[in-house]
Scaffold this motif. Structure first.
Motif, short mmCIF file in Angstrom:
data_model
loop_
_atom_site.label_atom_id
_atom_site.label_comp_id
_atom_site.label_asym_id
_atom_site.label_seq_id
_atom_site.Cartn_x
_atom_site.Cartn_y
_atom_site.Cartn_z
N ASN A 85 0.82 -1.22 0.00
CA ASN A 85 0.00 0.00 0.00
C ASN A 85 0.85 1.27 0.00
O ASN A 85 0.30 2.37 0.08
N ILE A 86 2.17 1.11 -0.09
CA ILE A 86 3.07 2.26 -0.04
C ILE A 86 3.82 2.46 -1.36
O ILE A 86 3.98 3.58 -1.83
N ARG A 87 4.24 1.36 -1.97
CA ARG A 87 5.07 1.42 -3.18
C ARG A 87 4.27 0.96 -4.40
O ARG A 87 4.21 -0.23 -4.72
N GLN A 88 3.65 1.90 -5.09
CA GLN A 88 2.87 1.55 -6.29
C GLN A 88 3.77 1.01 -7.39
O GLN A 88 3.34 0.18 -8.20
N ASP A 89 5.05 1.44 -7.43
CA ASP A 89 5.95 0.94 -8.47
C ASP A 89 6.18 -0.56 -8.33
O ASP A 89 6.29 -1.28 -9.34
N LEU A 90 6.23 -1.07 -7.09
CA LEU A 90 6.39 -2.51 -6.88
C LEU A 90 5.13 -3.26 -7.32
O LEU A 90 5.21 -4.32 -7.94
N VAL A 91 3.97 -2.68 -7.02
CA VAL A 91 2.70 -3.30 -7.42
C VAL A 91 2.61 -3.36 -8.94
O VAL A 91 2.18 -4.38 -9.51
N ASN A 92 3.02 -2.29 -9.62
CA ASN A 92 2.96 -2.26 -11.09
C ASN A 92 3.84 -3.33 -11.71
O ASN A 92 3.49 -3.92 -12.75
N ALA A 100 11.31 -2.90 -14.35
CA ALA A 100 11.12 -1.45 -14.34
C ALA A 100 12.35 -0.78 -13.76
O ALA A 100 13.03 -1.34 -12.90
N TYR A 101 12.65 0.42 -14.27
CA TYR A 101 13.75 1.20 -13.69
C TYR A 101 13.43 2.68 -13.81
O TYR A 101 12.71 3.10 -14.73
N SER A 102 13.95 3.47 -12.90
CA SER A 102 13.67 4.91 -12.92
C SER A 102 14.54 5.62 -11.90
O SER A 102 15.19 4.99 -11.05
N VAL A 103 14.55 6.95 -12.01
CA VAL A 103 15.06 7.79 -10.93
C VAL A 103 13.90 7.92 -9.94
O VAL A 103 12.78 8.23 -10.33
N SER A 104 14.16 7.67 -8.67
CA SER A 104 13.05 7.54 -7.72
C SER A 104 13.41 8.16 -6.37
O SER A 104 14.57 8.24 -5.98
N VAL A 105 12.35 8.57 -5.64
CA VAL A 105 12.51 9.13 -4.30
C VAL A 105 11.99 8.11 -3.29
O VAL A 105 10.88 7.59 -3.44
N LYS A 216 9.67 7.72 -13.54
CA LYS A 216 9.14 6.91 -14.64
C LYS A 216 7.93 7.56 -15.30
O LYS A 216 7.67 7.35 -16.48
N ASN A 217 7.19 8.38 -14.55
CA ASN A 217 6.00 9.05 -15.09
C ASN A 217 6.33 10.40 -15.70
O ASN A 217 5.43 11.21 -15.95
N GLU A 218 7.64 10.65 -15.93
CA GLU A 218 8.11 11.91 -16.53
C GLU A 218 7.82 13.11 -15.64
O GLU A 218 7.75 14.25 -16.12
N LYS A 219 7.66 12.89 -14.35
CA LYS A 219 7.47 13.99 -13.42
C LYS A 219 8.82 14.42 -12.85
O LYS A 219 9.58 13.58 -12.37
#
Length: 556
Positions: A85-92, A100-105, A216-219
């Motif tokens: 319920n905290i990490r949507q990137d893991l769920v995706n 998946a890979y990205s610059v992340s906070v 990853k969402n270009e934000k």
């Protein structure tokens, strides 16, 4: 600087993915996750090896079970917390069943993350996450005299429960340990937000460049801010930089002067002689044109088209100057997507246009622009500003940047450009593509016994020999000290092996400077394969050739 940091970030993202994939493919990992028994000592040892043998000194590893509950964190003893319920990137990753890979906070840092789902058959069993940081990138940039400050946007500060570096500029978290104190103080004093853009500033004797970091969402999540002292930039770079902008400034001024001068003619037709003197005094080619033909030209026109004495002589043989245009991407053509070249220039007069012209087998480059001179009649002023010297200088710089200074063949940068290009062609046209990697056997002994001067002669002479034996379409590059790559388009692995064997025999027979032998690794591109993996396969094949006694060809 902007392109360099973008390339290095992408390279680190791919390297982080490669690490995650490597860990995910460990023989016992999936079963260990199912049994909730992670071998912590193994991963501690693995991270220590990364630290010792790679540029990546702060690799973190996290392993989750099928419920996205943490089983292991390399940087913390904490485990057993569920992040569904905290990490949507893991769920995706679970939903999409893809890497998946990205610059992340995260809770600890602004970082580069790679996430790989694990399966036994079709059963999802868990996730491997590898986290890397920006420190290795800033260390590499420092070798080019570039200081780095990596900052997180302040709206994400609340996510940092335990900031890894503990460095801040006001409310902006600094993500790299080695961000220089002087650079941080400068940003704080001048207002850090002033530097959040994709442009550059020249201040305090240095160039300051900012690169936006996106998830990853270009934000946008942060910025990579770089500092380079102007006095550390090479004279060649500075000369070209100054030359380019000085030239563009002169072009703009001359263009305005010429257009104003030619418009005076149509406002004052009785002053034809005055008008002719004005355009004849211009140092650029000026052509007055209507929709049917050339009406007038200035004297400079005949400096280039020196076979003709008058405009009438030119028009007898040529209906249009566009007959001399060279058809090449990036340059103006006679027909531009169904629009005539003059109309195209008029419709796009806010853009900069270049044309390549072959005048009696001599190539020239011009900036070209067109202006409508009269609303009542279709008269146009065509202005061509000679930039041949600038273009040749630019091409020379480009050539130097991709050429090995010692052997004159392509360098490592050229190899990476060409392999990407050839892979795209192979995918599009479905033709075979092979790669040959080789190096000189016992080259260190050559340098130790005969000296580096002889070693350089060996590299030069045998590079010439091999280059002379390759096809025109083949790409030959030196990628390291005595390591070379050959890209073989339209060659299957069997054909590539035959070519490598021929080269091996010719080198052994040559005995120029001193006798040497060469070991070869050969592979064929597998459709869909990433560059990193074909590179690893050919490197492994070369290693096997070395291990099997050298002076041989091994197919991987």
């Amino acid at each position: 600087m902007h392109e360099k940091v973008a390339g290095m970030i992408l390279q680190k993202q791919k390297a982080t993915v490669a690490m995650a994939l490597s860990i995910a493919n460990e023989r016992y990992l999936a079963e260990d996750i199912k049994n909730k028994n992670i071998r912590q000592d193994y991963y501690k040892s693995l991270i220590a090896k990364y630290k010792e043998n790679t540029l990546y000194k702060n690799i973190w590893i996290q392993i989750f079970d099928e419920n996205i509950t943490s089983l292991y964190r390399s940087w913390s003893p904490k485990k057993g917390d569920n992040l569904k319920n905290i990490r949507q990137d893991l769920v995706n990753v679970v939903i999409n069943e893809e890497v998946a890979y990205s610059v992340s906070v995260g809770k600890f840092d602004l970082s580069i993350k790679a996430i790989v789902p694990l399966f036994i058959g079709k059963e999802f069993v868990g996730i491997v996450e590898v986290i890397s940081h920006f420190n290795s990138i800033s260390k590499e940039l420092k070798k080019s005299n570039i200081d780095s400050v990596v900052v997180l946007k302040k709206e994400f500060k609340k996510q940092l429960e335990q900031p890894f570096t503990k460095l801040f500029i006001d409310d902006y978290y600094v993500a790299n340990f080695d961000a220089p104190r002087a650079a941080r103080d400068y940003l704080k004093h001048n207002g850090i937000e002033k530097y959040f853009n994709d442009s550059y500033k020249i201040e305090n004797g240095q160039i300051i460049v900012s690169y936006e970091l996106k998830n990853k969402n270009e934000k946008p999540v942060g910025y990579y801010i770089m500092f380079k002292k102007i006095d550390s930039i090479s004279n060649m770079d500075l000369d070209f930089f100054m030359f380019k902008w000085l030239t563009l400034g002169i072009i703009v001024i001359m263009g305005i002067a010429i257009v104003v001068s030619t418009m005076l003619f149509f406002a004052n037709r009785r002053q034809k002689k005055y008008y002719q003197n004005i355009i004849d005094s211009a140092t650029n080619i000026v052509i007055i044109n209507n929709r049917k033909s050339i009406v007038d030209v200035n004297e400079i026109f005949f400096k280039y088209f020196d076979r003709y004495k008058t405009l009438e002589e030119f028009k007898k043989e040529n209906g249009c100057i566009c007959n001399f245009f060279v058809k090449e991407d990036g340059y103006l053509q006679k027909d531009m997507n169904g629009i005539g070249w003059v109309d195209y220039l008029i419709q796009n007069n806010s853009l900069s246009h270049k044309v390549k012209i072959n005048i009696f087998n001599k190539l020239y480059y011009f900036f070209i622009s067109a202006y409508n001179l009269s609303n009542e009649e279709d008269y146009y002023s065509i202005v061509l500003t000679d930039i041949t010297e600038q273009e040749n200088y630019k091409k020379e710089l480009e050539h130097l940047s991709v050429t090995d200074a010692l052997t004159g063949i392509g360098n490592r940068r050229y190899f990476h450009n060409k392999i990407e290009e050839e892979i795209r062609r192979a995918k599009r046209y479905q033709h075979p593509l092979s790669l040959v990697m080789f190096d000189i056997d016992f080259f260190k002994e050559v340098n130790d016994k005969h000296g580096h001067g002889v070693g350089d002669e060996v590299l030069i002479e045998y590079a010439k020999l091999i280059h002379s034996l390759l096809r025109d379409a083949d790409v030959f590059c030196r990628i390291g000290g005595e390591e070379f790559m050959i890209i073989l388009p339209h060659a299957s692995v069997d054909e590539a092996r035959q070519i490598a064997e021929k080269l091996r025999i010719k080198v052994e027979e040559c005995r120029k400077v001193i006798p040497i032998t060469i070991s070869f690794g050969v592979v064929e591109y597998i459709p869909g394969e990433e560059i990193e993996f074909i590179y690893k396969r050919v490197d492994d094949a070369l290693y096997k050739a070395k291990a099997s006694g050298r002076n041989t060809v091994v197919v991987g």
